[in-house]
Design an enzyme around this catalytic site. Structure first.
Site, PDB file in Angstrom:
ATOM      1  N   ARG A  66       0.810  -1.212   0.000  1.00  0.00           N
ATOM      2  CA  ARG A  66       0.000   0.000   0.000  1.00  0.00           C
ATOM      3  C   ARG A  66       0.846   1.266   0.000  1.00  0.00           C
ATOM      4  O   ARG A  66       0.482   2.281  -0.590  1.00  0.00           O
ATOM      5  CB  ARG A  66      -0.918  -0.030   1.243  1.00  0.00           C
ATOM      6  CG  ARG A  66      -2.230   0.595   0.936  1.00  0.00           C
ATOM      7  CD  ARG A  66      -3.251   0.524   2.013  1.00  0.00           C
ATOM      8  NE  ARG A  66      -4.239   1.513   1.662  1.00  0.00           N
ATOM      9  CZ  ARG A  66      -5.384   1.250   1.059  1.00  0.00           C
ATOM     10  NH1 ARG A  66      -5.728   0.024   0.764  1.00  0.00           N
ATOM     11  NH2 ARG A  66      -6.206   2.239   0.750  1.00  0.00           N
ATOM     12  N   ASN A 108     -12.326  16.602  -0.857  1.00  0.00           N
ATOM     13  CA  ASN A 108     -13.176  15.437  -1.073  1.00  0.00           C
ATOM     14  C   ASN A 108     -14.618  15.852  -0.808  1.00  0.00           C
ATOM     15  O   ASN A 108     -14.862  16.866  -0.143  1.00  0.00           O
ATOM     16  CB  ASN A 108     -12.758  14.322  -0.103  1.00  0.00           C
ATOM     17  CG  ASN A 108     -13.405  12.979  -0.421  1.00  0.00           C
ATOM     18  OD1 ASN A 108     -14.031  12.810  -1.468  1.00  0.00           O
ATOM     19  ND2 ASN A 108     -13.251  12.028   0.486  1.00  0.00           N
ATOM     20  N   HIS A 110     -18.443  14.178   0.571  1.00  0.00           N
ATOM     21  CA  HIS A 110     -18.971  13.023   1.293  1.00  0.00           C
ATOM     22  C   HIS A 110     -20.488  13.181   1.442  1.00  0.00           C
ATOM     23  O   HIS A 110     -20.960  14.270   1.789  1.00  0.00           O
ATOM     24  CB  HIS A 110     -18.308  12.943   2.675  1.00  0.00           C
ATOM     25  CG  HIS A 110     -18.816  11.799   3.493  1.00  0.00           C
ATOM     26  ND1 HIS A 110     -18.411  10.501   3.263  1.00  0.00           N
ATOM     27  CD2 HIS A 110     -19.719  11.754   4.504  1.00  0.00           C
ATOM     28  CE1 HIS A 110     -19.046   9.706   4.118  1.00  0.00           C
ATOM     29  NE2 HIS A 110     -19.833  10.443   4.878  1.00  0.00           N
ATOM     30  N   ASP A 142      -7.663  15.043   5.395  1.00  0.00           N
ATOM     31  CA  ASP A 142      -6.542  14.853   6.315  1.00  0.00           C
ATOM     32  C   ASP A 142      -6.351  13.349   6.541  1.00  0.00           C
ATOM     33  O   ASP A 142      -6.935  12.538   5.820  1.00  0.00           O
ATOM     34  CB  ASP A 142      -6.753  15.636   7.629  1.00  0.00           C
ATOM     35  CG  ASP A 142      -7.880  15.085   8.481  1.00  0.00           C
ATOM     36  OD1 ASP A 142      -8.459  14.023   8.120  1.00  0.00           O
ATOM     37  OD2 ASP A 142      -8.190  15.704   9.513  1.00  0.00           O
ATOM     38  N   ALA A 143      -5.571  12.982   7.531  1.00  0.00           N
ATOM     39  CA  ALA A 143      -5.199  11.575   7.690  1.00  0.00           C
ATOM     40  C   ALA A 143      -6.337  10.705   8.234  1.00  0.00           C
ATOM     41  O   ALA A 143      -6.244   9.474   8.205  1.00  0.00           O
ATOM     42  CB  ALA A 143      -3.978  11.463   8.602  1.00  0.00           C
ATOM     43  N   ASP A 146     -12.818  10.935   6.599  1.00  0.00           N
ATOM     44  CA  ASP A 146     -13.841  11.993   6.471  1.00  0.00           C
ATOM     45  C   ASP A 146     -13.791  12.963   7.650  1.00  0.00           C
ATOM     46  O   ASP A 146     -14.837  13.423   8.136  1.00  0.00           O
ATOM     47  CB  ASP A 146     -15.243  11.364   6.353  1.00  0.00           C
ATOM     48  CG  ASP A 146     -15.345  10.407   5.173  1.00  0.00           C
ATOM     49  OD1 ASP A 146     -14.711  10.691   4.141  1.00  0.00           O
ATOM     50  OD2 ASP A 146     -16.042   9.391   5.279  1.00  0.00           O
TER      51      ASP A 146
END
Ligand code: GRF
Length: 201
Positions: A66, A108, A110, A142-143, A146
């Protein structure tokens, strides 16, 4: 200067289509310079090709792990020198290479009013919980899942008898407009991130 958008997709690409249509107007101030996917054979890639936008596919299976995939994805995106990276239905979590390289410029959307109902089943979770209003959130990635700073939100009613599909379609009809409008405001007016606040203009 025209902003450079790289859009990341995994499926139908209706949000991508809305961006392709909106950015066809030079007055929008941005163009989609590439569309990237984590898989082949999806409608979203056909939409990009129809608009003669370059595409790339970055499959997890083509990398040893990954981390390698995430590094490869960061390189592919970076090769197009984006000013904004838009995750539009991209179905994988980003790793530290992508997050670090595009920090503050990776957004992003959502299908819920975050922080309610993060994760992959947001419309279903909203129905199961019994809320009467849900919506859509455009946010800075961010890490977390959502969890990044909210840029824009819009509310969508839940109607008696809704199932996951009818609710998600109602949300998506609002989402497309919100994504386009948010990208337009960000590229035209500029933005900055101060802690949890994203300030446009
Ligand atoms: C959108 O609702 C997005 O928020 C969610 O998946 C959907 C993608 O739709 N993550 P599309 O591929 O843009 O049509």
């Amino acid at each position: 200067m025209t902003a450079r958008l790289v859009v990341l997709v995994s499926g139908a690409g209706t949000n991508l289509q809305a961006l392709l249509d909106a950015t066809a107007d030079p007055g929008f101030g941005a163009q989609v310079v590439a569309v990237g996917a984590d898989r082949d054979g999806i409608v979203a890639l056909e939409r990009a090709r129809r608009h003669t936008v370059p595409t790339f596919v970055c499959r997890l299976a083509d990398y040893p792990d990954r981390e390698g995939w995430d590094r490869g994805l960061a390189e592919l995106i970076g090769g197009y020198q984006p000013t904004l990276v838009v995750s539009a239905g991209f179905a994988k979590l980003f790793g530290e290479h992508v997050l670090h390289r595009f920090a503050g410029m990776l957004i992003n959307s959502h299908p819920s009013l975050l922080p309610s109902f993060p994760g992959l089943r947001a419309p279903r979770d909203a129905i199961d919980y019994g809320v009467k209003v849900t919506g859509v959130t455009v946010f800075m990635v961010d890490a977390g899942v959502d969890s990044g700073p909210v840029i824009a939100q819009a509310a969508v009613p839940v109607v008696d008898g809704d199932d996951e599909e009818t609710l998600h379609e109602r949300i998506k009809s609002v989402e497309r407009g919100l994504v386009v409008d948010t990208v337009r405001r960000m590229v035209q007016d500029g933005f900055r991130v101060e802690g949890r606040k994203v300030l446009i203009g």
